[in-house]
Design an enzyme around this catalytic site. Sequence first.
Site, PDB file in Angstrom:
ATOM      1  N   GLU A 125     -45.033  29.328  70.642  1.00 34.46           N
ATOM      2  CA  GLU A 125     -45.107  29.386  69.185  1.00 34.46           C
ATOM      3  C   GLU A 125     -46.212  30.367  68.793  1.00 34.46           C
ATOM      4  O   GLU A 125     -47.246  30.447  69.451  1.00 34.46           O
ATOM      5  CB  GLU A 125     -45.404  27.997  68.602  1.00 34.46           C
ATOM      6  CG  GLU A 125     -45.517  27.938  67.103  1.00 34.46           C
ATOM      7  CD  GLU A 125     -44.289  28.496  66.398  1.00 34.46           C
ATOM      8  OE1 GLU A 125     -44.462  29.401  65.553  1.00 34.46           O
ATOM      9  OE2 GLU A 125     -43.165  28.043  66.697  1.00 34.46           O
ATOM     10  N   ASP A 174     -35.593  31.993  63.232  1.00 34.95           N
ATOM     11  CA  ASP A 174     -35.589  32.620  61.914  1.00 34.95           C
ATOM     12  C   ASP A 174     -34.308  33.435  61.755  1.00 34.95           C
ATOM     13  O   ASP A 174     -34.027  34.310  62.567  1.00 34.95           O
ATOM     14  CB  ASP A 174     -36.810  33.535  61.782  1.00 34.95           C
ATOM     15  CG  ASP A 174     -37.052  33.986  60.344  1.00 34.95           C
ATOM     16  OD1 ASP A 174     -36.056  34.202  59.616  1.00 34.95           O
ATOM     17  OD2 ASP A 174     -38.216  34.118  59.951  1.00 34.95           O
ATOM     18  N   ASN A 272     -37.044  17.293  61.152  1.00 38.49           N
ATOM     19  CA  ASN A 272     -37.005  17.405  59.693  1.00 38.49           C
ATOM     20  C   ASN A 272     -36.313  18.688  59.261  1.00 38.49           C
ATOM     21  O   ASN A 272     -35.596  18.715  58.257  1.00 38.49           O
ATOM     22  CB  ASN A 272     -38.425  17.357  59.124  1.00 38.49           C
ATOM     23  CG  ASN A 272     -39.044  15.981  59.230  1.00 38.49           C
ATOM     24  OD1 ASN A 272     -38.342  14.968  59.168  1.00 38.49           O
ATOM     25  ND2 ASN A 272     -40.356  15.927  59.402  1.00 38.49           N
TER      26      ASN A 272
END
Length: 292
Positions: A125, A174, A272
């Site tokens: 990340e 993305d 989420n």
Amino acid sequence: MDNRELCKKTTKKKQEIFDTPGSGRSEDRQNGHPIHRVLSFVRRSGRLDARLQRAWDTYSSEYLLDINAGEGSLDVREGFSFDGEYVRKVWGNANPLIVEIGSGQGENVVAAAEANPGMNFLALEVYDPGVAHTLLLAGKKGLGNLRVAQVNAPELFKVMADGVAAEVWTFFPDPWPKKKHHKRRIVQPELAGQVRRSLADGGVWRIATDIEDYALHVHEVMDGLDGWENVGGITVSLPVEHVGKGNADLAEGMPHADFAESSRFDGRVLTNFEKKGLVAGRVIHDFTYRKA
């Protein structure tokens, strides 16, 4: 545009970086001009709140790999090699290694590491808050089989030894919805080559997206590449032309074709982020490509 095409636009405070292997360095020079390679993210200053800063201070020494070229750099330091010896040294065993590209807040990789103590996990990340949150989750659970690297993923895969990874995961990357930005998407032929080389025989690259046009992009990149087998057993219908931000509504009226995809990967928890996509009515596309 070839995914190695160099971009010459730069600013001091905000650098646009795109989707193929690159350094993110603002001072690289060639023939006297600034050079930026195409990467899959925009480098932002990610300020940490007090909770995440405490997590970073508390857990980074245990979980965050010290492999970067320097402070603030997303490059891998010169001469570093990610091989089996390094895995045994860091993880303390030779268990199979799973690498997640773009671990976000760490929900998925931490859950997977907790559920599979006999596997090693590496979360890649670039954003400070995501790294810090992953450290926080891992530290709270006391996981010994998870490590985090804050590096540009293609840079790390370039220095990975052949066959060092059992699986690679890229979940909800993305989408770069504007058509002019599609070249910035992380799934590209060059990275696919590096991933394939790093995988053990029979290893797989698992990909998931909730963007229909990104699903088409994955098929275009991966289905025709030598050395990969699409092992999906579900037939889906997708447009055969690309749409971008602002004209996605045209996709339904375009010619469609059938593609093979996979059922939902059981090892991916419902994060989420995925929940929001489902609430918005988006369809989840799962892919499993096996090293042939």
